[in-house]
Motif scaffolding. Structure first.
Motif, mmCIF file in Angstrom:
data_model
loop_
_atom_site.group_PDB
_atom_site.id
_atom_site.type_symbol
_atom_site.label_atom_id
_atom_site.label_comp_id
_atom_site.label_asym_id
_atom_site.label_seq_id
_atom_site.Cartn_x
_atom_site.Cartn_y
_atom_site.Cartn_z
ATOM 1 N N GLY A 4 0.812 -1.207 0.000
ATOM 2 C CA GLY A 4 0.000 0.000 0.000
ATOM 3 C C GLY A 4 0.850 1.263 0.000
ATOM 4 N N PRO A 5 0.199 2.396 -0.229
ATOM 5 C CA PRO A 5 0.922 3.665 -0.266
ATOM 6 C C PRO A 5 1.565 4.020 1.085
ATOM 7 C CG PRO A 5 -1.425 4.001 -0.695
ATOM 8 C CD PRO A 5 -1.200 2.539 -0.556
ATOM 9 N N MET A 6 0.947 3.631 2.175
ATOM 10 C CA MET A 6 1.516 3.918 3.500
ATOM 11 C C MET A 6 2.818 3.144 3.706
ATOM 12 S SD MET A 6 0.949 5.833 5.932
ATOM 13 C CE MET A 6 1.286 6.131 7.627
ATOM 14 N N GLN A 7 2.861 1.912 3.246
ATOM 15 C CA GLN A 7 4.073 1.107 3.381
ATOM 16 C C GLN A 7 5.198 1.669 2.522
ATOM 17 O OE1 GLN A 7 2.139 -2.465 2.232
ATOM 18 N NE2 GLN A 7 1.870 -3.187 4.343
ATOM 19 N N ILE A 8 4.876 2.148 1.333
ATOM 20 C CA ILE A 8 5.885 2.763 0.460
ATOM 21 C C ILE A 8 6.421 4.033 1.111
ATOM 22 C CG2 ILE A 8 6.240 3.905 -1.765
ATOM 23 C CD1 ILE A 8 4.233 1.915 -2.953
ATOM 24 N N LEU A 9 5.544 4.824 1.697
ATOM 25 C CA LEU A 9 5.950 6.051 2.368
ATOM 26 C C LEU A 9 6.893 5.755 3.535
ATOM 27 C CD1 LEU A 9 5.627 9.130 2.628
ATOM 28 C CD2 LEU A 9 3.722 8.680 4.190
ATOM 29 N N ILE A 10 6.612 4.729 4.298
ATOM 30 C CA ILE A 10 7.469 4.346 5.422
ATOM 31 C C ILE A 10 8.854 3.936 4.921
ATOM 32 C CG2 ILE A 10 7.806 2.614 7.236
ATOM 33 C CD1 ILE A 10 4.745 2.706 7.662
ATOM 34 N N VAL A 11 8.902 3.169 3.854
ATOM 35 C CA VAL A 11 10.186 2.738 3.293
ATOM 36 C C VAL A 11 10.977 3.944 2.798
ATOM 37 C CG1 VAL A 11 11.258 1.450 1.404
ATOM 38 C CG2 VAL A 11 9.411 0.411 2.722
ATOM 39 N N VAL A 12 10.328 4.882 2.115
ATOM 40 C CA VAL A 12 11.005 6.084 1.608
ATOM 41 C C VAL A 12 11.571 6.906 2.764
ATOM 42 C CG1 VAL A 12 10.622 8.295 0.430
ATOM 43 C CG2 VAL A 12 9.708 6.194 -0.537
ATOM 44 N N VAL A 13 10.809 7.080 3.820
ATOM 45 C CA VAL A 13 11.278 7.840 4.984
ATOM 46 C C VAL A 13 12.475 7.143 5.629
ATOM 47 C CG1 VAL A 13 10.657 8.593 7.322
ATOM 48 C CG2 VAL A 13 9.079 8.980 5.428
ATOM 49 N N LEU A 14 12.429 5.844 5.760
ATOM 50 C CA LEU A 14 13.549 5.109 6.344
ATOM 51 C C LEU A 14 14.808 5.217 5.489
ATOM 52 C CD1 LEU A 14 11.795 1.879 7.679
ATOM 53 C CD2 LEU A 14 12.743 3.772 9.002
ATOM 54 N N VAL A 15 14.649 5.163 4.166
ATOM 55 C CA VAL A 15 15.804 5.285 3.272
ATOM 56 C C VAL A 15 16.420 6.677 3.391
ATOM 57 C CG1 VAL A 15 16.475 5.385 0.836
ATOM 58 C CG2 VAL A 15 15.077 3.492 1.666
ATOM 59 N N ILE A 16 15.594 7.708 3.460
ATOM 60 C CA ILE A 16 16.106 9.079 3.599
ATOM 61 C C ILE A 16 16.826 9.236 4.936
ATOM 62 C CG2 ILE A 16 15.426 11.497 3.867
ATOM 63 C CD1 ILE A 16 13.296 11.007 1.736
ATOM 64 N N LEU A 17 16.278 8.667 5.987
ATOM 65 C CA LEU A 17 16.943 8.747 7.291
ATOM 66 C C LEU A 17 18.255 7.969 7.305
ATOM 67 C CD1 LEU A 17 13.932 8.377 9.754
ATOM 68 C CD2 LEU A 17 15.292 10.431 9.316
ATOM 69 N N LEU A 18 18.281 6.852 6.606
ATOM 70 C CA LEU A 18 19.471 6.010 6.595
ATOM 71 C C LEU A 18 20.605 6.637 5.787
ATOM 72 C CD1 LEU A 18 20.663 3.260 7.428
ATOM 73 C CD2 LEU A 18 19.780 2.333 5.305
ATOM 74 N N PHE A 19 20.319 7.120 4.595
ATOM 75 C CA PHE A 19 21.354 7.636 3.711
ATOM 76 C C PHE A 19 21.492 9.148 3.771
ATOM 77 C CE2 PHE A 19 20.282 3.603 1.542
ATOM 78 C CZ PHE A 19 21.533 3.030 1.602
ATOM 79 N N GLY A 20 20.467 9.852 4.145
ATOM 80 C CA GLY A 20 20.490 11.304 4.113
ATOM 81 C C GLY A 20 20.080 11.793 2.738
ATOM 82 N N ALA A 21 19.536 12.980 2.697
ATOM 83 C CA ALA A 21 19.010 13.505 1.431
ATOM 84 C C ALA A 21 20.133 13.778 0.436
ATOM 85 C CB ALA A 21 18.209 14.768 1.696
ATOM 86 N N GLY A 22 21.291 14.200 0.909
ATOM 87 C CA GLY A 22 22.396 14.530 0.006
ATOM 88 C C GLY A 22 22.984 13.319 -0.686
ATOM 89 N N ARG A 23 23.110 12.231 0.033
ATOM 90 C CA ARG A 23 23.732 11.031 -0.539
ATOM 91 C C ARG A 23 22.761 10.198 -1.353
ATOM 92 N NH1 ARG A 23 27.529 7.360 2.430
ATOM 93 N NH2 ARG A 23 27.391 6.568 0.345
#
Length: 79
Positions: A4-23
């Motif tokens: 679902g869209p909520m699960q995709i949003l959670i994954v995107v937020v986790l990826v941004i937190l893990l790598f940072g927006a710059g990287r």
């Protein structure tokens, strides 16, 4: 089970937190280059080394800029 869209949003937020927006852009570019080279390897085409040429070109520009900065600093010291 559908994603679902909520699960995709959670994954995107986790990826941004893990790598940072710059990287994130660097990771995406590296992943795309890897996939492209993998496809070329499977098809039998030799992988091109354009990435290495770009890195060398950027390093050369960085070195020239550093030399220019040193020249400016020397002129200021003489004045």
């Amino acid at each position: 089970m559908a994603v679902g869209p909520m699960q995709i949003l959670i994954v995107v937020v986790l990826v941004i937190l893990l790598f940072g927006a710059g990287r994130l852009g660097e990771v995406g570019k590296g992943l795309g280059d890897g996939i492209r080279n993998f496809k070329k390897g499977i098809s039998g085409d030799p992988p091109d080394d354009d990435g290495d040429a770009e890195v060398k070109q950027l390093k050369g520009k960085k070195d020239k800029a550093a030399e220019g900065d040193e020249a400016v600093a020397e002129k200021k010291e003489k004045a």
